[in-house]
Enzyme design. Structure first.
Site, PDB file in Angstrom:
ATOM      1  N   LYS A  22       0.839  -1.215   0.000  1.00 55.32           N
ATOM      2  CA  LYS A  22       0.000   0.000   0.000  1.00 55.32           C
ATOM      3  C   LYS A  22       0.865   1.252   0.000  1.00 55.32           C
ATOM      4  CE  LYS A  22      -1.622   1.543   4.140  1.00 55.32           C
ATOM      5  NZ  LYS A  22      -1.277   2.938   4.472  1.00 55.32           N
ATOM      6  N   ASN A  23       1.842   1.296   0.909  1.00 55.61           N
ATOM      7  CA  ASN A  23       2.606   2.538   1.063  1.00 55.61           C
ATOM      8  C   ASN A  23       3.560   2.784  -0.100  1.00 55.61           C
ATOM      9  OD1 ASN A  23       1.229   3.069   3.345  1.00 55.61           O
ATOM     10  ND2 ASN A  23       2.878   2.583   4.777  1.00 55.61           N
ATOM     11  N   CYS A 116      -3.746  13.062  12.842  1.00 56.82           N
ATOM     12  CA  CYS A 116      -4.433  11.780  12.711  1.00 56.82           C
ATOM     13  C   CYS A 116      -4.576  11.193  14.098  1.00 56.82           C
ATOM     14  CB  CYS A 116      -3.708  10.858  11.749  1.00 56.82           C
ATOM     15  SG  CYS A 116      -2.250  10.168  12.457  1.00 56.82           S
ATOM     16  N   ARG A 121       0.650  15.369  12.617  1.00 63.35           N
ATOM     17  CA  ARG A 121       1.518  14.893  11.531  1.00 63.35           C
ATOM     18  C   ARG A 121       1.749  16.043  10.550  1.00 63.35           C
ATOM     19  NH1 ARG A 121      -0.492   9.157   9.445  1.00 63.35           N
ATOM     20  NH2 ARG A 121       1.410   9.253   8.222  1.00 63.35           N
ATOM     21  N   ASP A 314       5.289   1.016  11.934  1.00 56.73           N
ATOM     22  CA  ASP A 314       4.060   0.365  11.475  1.00 56.73           C
ATOM     23  C   ASP A 314       3.930  -1.089  11.957  1.00 56.73           C
ATOM     24  OD1 ASP A 314       3.388   2.697  10.220  1.00 56.73           O
ATOM     25  OD2 ASP A 314       4.067   2.081   8.238  1.00 56.73           O
ATOM     26  N   ARG A 406      -8.199  -0.645   5.059  1.00 58.53           N
ATOM     27  CA  ARG A 406      -7.310   0.339   4.439  1.00 58.53           C
ATOM     28  C   ARG A 406      -5.968  -0.285   4.082  1.00 58.53           C
ATOM     29  NH1 ARG A 406      -5.715   4.392   8.191  1.00 58.53           N
ATOM     30  NH2 ARG A 406      -4.423   4.861   6.406  1.00 58.53           N
TER      31      ARG A 406
HETATM   32  N1  EPU Z   1       7.334  14.862  10.008  1.00 58.41           N
HETATM   33  C1  EPU Z   1       7.612  16.183  10.219  1.00 58.41           C
HETATM   34  N2  EPU Z   1       7.420  17.063   9.195  1.00 58.41           N
HETATM   35  C2  EPU Z   1       7.001  16.665   7.962  1.00 58.41           C
HETATM   36  C3  EPU Z   1       6.736  15.301   7.747  1.00 58.41           C
HETATM   37  C4  EPU Z   1       6.921  14.415   8.796  1.00 58.41           C
HETATM   38  O1  EPU Z   1       8.011  16.590  11.318  1.00 58.41           O
HETATM   39  O2  EPU Z   1       6.857  17.501   7.070  1.00 58.41           O
HETATM   40  C5  EPU Z   1       7.532  13.898  11.096  1.00 58.41           C
HETATM   41  C6  EPU Z   1       6.263  13.100  11.399  1.00 58.41           C
HETATM   42  O3  EPU Z   1       5.418  13.789  12.297  1.00 58.41           O
HETATM   43  C7  EPU Z   1       6.833  11.819  11.962  1.00 58.41           C
HETATM   44  C8  EPU Z   1       8.103  11.609  11.158  1.00 58.41           C
HETATM   45  O4  EPU Z   1       8.434  12.908  10.649  1.00 58.41           O
HETATM   46  O5  EPU Z   1       7.207  12.012  13.312  1.00 58.41           O
HETATM   47  C9  EPU Z   1       7.975  10.637  10.014  1.00 58.41           C
HETATM   48  O6  EPU Z   1       6.826  10.951   9.220  1.00 58.41           O
HETATM   49  P1  EPU Z   1       6.766  10.644   7.670  1.00 58.41           P
HETATM   50  O7  EPU Z   1       6.581  11.921   6.913  1.00 58.41           O
HETATM   51  O8  EPU Z   1       7.934   9.797   7.285  1.00 58.41           O
HETATM   52  O9  EPU Z   1       5.434   9.821   7.555  1.00 58.41           O
HETATM   53  P2  EPU Z   1       4.535   9.719   6.261  1.00 58.41           P
HETATM   54  O10 EPU Z   1       5.405   9.769   5.075  1.00 58.41           O
HETATM   55  O11 EPU Z   1       3.415  10.683   6.365  1.00 58.41           O
HETATM   56  C10 EPU Z   1       4.626   7.120   5.962  1.00 58.41           C
HETATM   57  C11 EPU Z   1       3.650   5.984   5.984  1.00 58.41           C
HETATM   58  C12 EPU Z   1       3.194   5.714   7.406  1.00 58.41           C
HETATM   59  C13 EPU Z   1       4.432   5.405   8.257  1.00 58.41           C
HETATM   60  C14 EPU Z   1       5.425   6.565   8.164  1.00 58.41           C
HETATM   61  C15 EPU Z   1       6.717   6.313   8.902  1.00 58.41           C
HETATM   62  C16 EPU Z   1       2.526   6.128   3.862  1.00 58.41           C
HETATM   63  C17 EPU Z   1       1.278   6.365   3.115  1.00 58.41           C
HETATM   64  N3  EPU Z   1       2.487   6.313   5.163  1.00 58.41           N
HETATM   65  O12 EPU Z   1       3.922   8.261   6.445  1.00 58.41           O
HETATM   66  O13 EPU Z   1       2.382   4.552   7.346  1.00 58.41           O
HETATM   67  O14 EPU Z   1       4.059   5.201   9.583  1.00 58.41           O
HETATM   68  O15 EPU Z   1       5.749   6.819   6.772  1.00 58.41           O
HETATM   69  O16 EPU Z   1       7.361   5.192   8.408  1.00 58.41           O
HETATM   70  O17 EPU Z   1       3.531   5.749   3.282  1.00 58.41           O
HETATM   71  C18 EPU Z   1       0.647   3.077   7.978  1.00 58.41           C
HETATM   72  O18 EPU Z   1       0.839   2.461   6.917  1.00 58.41           O
HETATM   73  O19 EPU Z   1      -0.065   2.621   8.901  1.00 58.41           O
HETATM   74  C19 EPU Z   1       1.293   4.376   8.158  1.00 58.41           C
HETATM   75  C20 EPU Z   1       0.876   5.267   9.059  1.00 58.41           C
END
Ligand code: EPU
Length: 450
Positions: A22-23, A116, A121, A314, A406
Site C-alpha cells: 500500500k505505502n 491523525c 503529523r 508500522d 485500508r
Molecule cells: N514529520 C515532520 N514534518 C514533515 C513530515 C513528517 O516533522 O513535514 C515527522 C512526522 O510527524 C513523523 C516523522 O516525521 O514524526 C515521520 O513521518 P513521515 O513523513 O515519514 O510519515 P509519512 O510519510 O506521512 C509514511 C507511511 C506511514 C508510516 C510513516 C513512517 C505512507 C502512506 N504512510 O507516512 O504509514 O508510519 O511513513 O514510516 O507511506 C501506515 O501504513 O499505517 C502508516 C501510518
C-alpha cells in the site's frame, strides 16, 4: 461498521503470499501525474486507501482502468489541480499528489491534511523541500496552493525532529524529476518504498541515483514517459503475518516475503524466539519464501522504532501484542510517532499488563490474553487487536474493521486460510454479538467521559 469475531486459540498453519505494498503503491500512483503517457501497474493491492487514491486521480483528470491484476492510468485532462478536503480527509497520503501536480502543471492545490489518530503529523518538510525547488506556497481556506513557472534543481536538507520524511521525500523527488538542473536531497528517507518510487520514475525516463541512501541525486529531464511496473510486496503486511503465526505458536510458510527489508524485525523476533527461516538461499531476498517457527517460551525484548533500516513504527503495535505473551518485561520506545499507542488501553482490556510513560511502554508478559470486545482508531493498532484475538482465550470482537480494510486485503480470508476462526460481521449484526450492559460483569463496564 463491520467487525471481526474471533475465537482464539487456533494454531495457524499453511502457506500465504504477500500482496503488493500500500505505502509503495500510493506515491507510485501519484507519480503517473508526471506524464501524459500510459502507466500500467501489476500488483496494486485492492484496498480502500487505493480506491481513494484512484478516485482522487480521476478527479485530477486521469483515466483509470482496473482489472484483477493490472491497473492502468493515463492523464487525459490537466485542467483540475485541486485535491479537495473531502478526499484528503479520508486519506492523508493524498498529499503525495502535491509534488507531481506542481512539477507537471505548474500549480497544485491540496487540502492541508489534519492530524491523525496518533498525533500531529505536520507536512512542513514537504513544503520546505518544494519551496527550495522554487515553488511559491501559500495557505488559503485550508488549502495549500503551490505555484511554479519552472522548478529549479537545488540542494535540500529534508531531516526533521523525528528523522526524515517518507512521503516528503517522495514529493520532492518526484517534483525534481522535471526540474531544470540537479537536485540533491540530503537526509532523504531510506525506506524501500522510496527505492520503489525511484525505480518507477527511472523507468519513466527520470535520472535518479542514490535512492535507499540518505543522499538522493536527481538530474532533471524535460519529460517522462509511460511504462509497466510491478509493485513491491508489502513489508508491513509480511511482518504482521509473521507475528500472527508467532502469536499462535503456529508454523506458516510465507511467499513473496521481503526479508531484506525486515532485518530489524527479524532481529527483534529472533531475540523473542521467533525464527524467520529463508527456504531457498538463491532467491531474491526482497521477495523470497520463508517459514515462521516459534519457540515454546517467548522471551522479552527491548526495542525502539526508527526510520528504515530500523524497526518500523508500522509494526510496533503488532509486536506489542506478541510481547504480551513473553515471559518477562519488554520495553518498547516509539521514536517516530510518540503518541502512537491507541492499542494500549484496548490490549489492556484483553488482560495485557502495560505501563506507558510518554513514548515508552513496559510490557509485563502474562500467561494468556482473554477475549473481549475492543476497537481501535488506526490501522496498525487494529491489526494488533486481531493478533491478540487469535491468541486469546474465548471470543474477541474487533470493531471498526474499516481501518483494517485500508491496509490488509481481506485480512479475515487470509487468516481463515491459515486455520484461524475469524468471521466478518456486517455492521447490522455487530450489536447481536456485543455484550449488553446487563451481561457485562461490573468490573468490565466500559467507562465513557460525560
Ligand atoms: N514529520 C515532520 N514534518 C514533515 C513530515 C513528517 O516533522 O513535514 C515527522 C512526522 O510527524 C513523523 C516523522 O516525521 O514524526 C515521520 O513521518 P513521515 O513523513 O515519514 O510519515 P509519512 O510519510 O506521512 C509514511 C507511511 C506511514 C508510516 C510513516 C513512517 C505512507 C502512506 N504512510 O507516512 O504509514 O508510519 O511513513 O514510516 O507511506 C501506515 O501504513 O499505517 C502508516 C501510518
Amino acid at each position: 461498521m463491520d467487525a471481526f469475531r474471533i475465537q482464539g486459540g487456533h494454531r495457524l498453519a499453511g502457506t500465504i503470499s504477500v500482496d503488493g505494498s500500500k505505502n509503495a503503491a500510493l506515491p507510485l500512483l501519484a507519480a503517473t501525474l508526471l506524464t501524459d503517457e500510459v502507466v500500467s501497474f501489476n500488483g496494486i493491492p485492492h484496498l480502500s486507501d487505493i480506491s481513494n487514491m484512484l478516485t482522487l486521480l480521476k478527479e485530477l483528470g486521469c483515466h483509470v482502468n482496473e482489472t484483477e491484476t493490472e491497473t492502468t492510468l493515463q492523464v487525459e485532462d490537466c485542467s483540475n489541480a485541486h485535491a479537495r478536503y473531502d478526499i484528503v480527509r479520508t486519506m492523508r497520503a493524498s498529499v503525495c499528489v502535491l509534488g507531481p501536480l506542481l512539477a507537471k502543471r505548474g500549480i497544485a492545490k491540496v487540502s492541508m491534511p489534519g492530524g491523525c489518530s496518533f498525533g500531529d503529523r505536520p507536512i512542513d518538510l514537504h513544503l520546505r523541500g518544494l519551496e527550495a525547488l522554487g515553488a511559491r506556497i501559500e495557505l488559503d481556506g485550508g488549502d495549500i496552493i503551490a505555484h511554479a513557472d519552472k522548478l529549479l534543481g537545488a540542494t535540500i536538507f529534508l531531516g526533521g525532529p523525528f528523522g526524515s520524511t517518507v512521503l516528503g521525500t517522495a514529493n520532492v523527488m518526484s517534483a525534481a524529476t522535471l526540474a531544470e538542473g540537479t537536485t540533491i536531497i540530503e537526509s532523504a528517507a531510506c525506506e524501500p518504498e522510496i527505492v520503489d518510487l525511484a525505480n518507477l520514475l527511472n523507468e519513466m525516463g527520470a535520472k535518479i541515483s542514490g535512492a535507499g541512501t540518505p543522499r538522493i541525486t536527481i538530474e532533471g529531464v524535460d519529460q517522462l514517459g509511460g511504462t509497466t511496473y510491478e509493485v513491491m510486496p508489502d513489508r508491513i503486511v509480511a511482518g504482521t503475518w509473521a507475528i500472527a503465526a508467532a502469536m499462535t505458536n503456529g508454523v506458516i510458510k510465507i511467499d513473496r516475503f521481503p526479508l531484506n527489508q525486515l532485518l530489524a524485525v527479524r532481529d527483534v523476533l529472533e531475540h523473542v524466539g521467533v525464527h524467520i527461516n529463508q527456504l531457498n538461499n538463491d532467491e531474491d531476498t526482497n521477495a523470497c519464501s520463508v517459514q515462521i517457527e516459534t519457540d515454546r517460551v517467548l522471551k522479552p525484548v527491548i526495542f525502539t522504532t526508527q526510520p528504515f533500516p530500523g524497526f518500523p513504527t508500522d509494526l510496533q503495535a503488532q509486536m506489542m501484542a506478541l510481547l504480551c505473551l513473553a515471559r518477562g518485561n519488554s520495553i518498547i520506545t516509539e521514536k517516530i510517532y510518540p503518541e502512537r499507542f491507541m492499542h494500549v488501553p484496548e490490549l489492556s482490556r484483553m488482560g495485557a499488563r502495560l505501563v506507558r510513560q510518554g513514548a515508552t511502554v513496559v510490557v509485563q508478559g502474562v500467561d494468556n490474553l482473554v477475549g473481549a470486545p475492543v476497537m481501535a482508531s488506526d490501522l496498525r493498532a487494529s491489526a494488533s487487536l486481531v493478533l491478540a484475538g487469535l491468541a486469546a482465550e474465548g471470543e474477541t470482537i474487533v470493531s471498526r474493521v474499516y481501518h483494517l480494510d485500508r491496509g490488509y486485503v481481506k485480512m479475515e480470508e487470509t487468516l481463515k486460510s491459515l486455520g484461524a476462526n475469524i468471521e466478518r460481521l456486517a455492521s447490522a449484526h455487530v450489536d447481536d454479538f456485543l455484550p449488553t450492559v446487563e451481561t457485562v460483569p461490573q468490573n468490565q463496564v466500559i467507562q465513557t467521559d460525560s
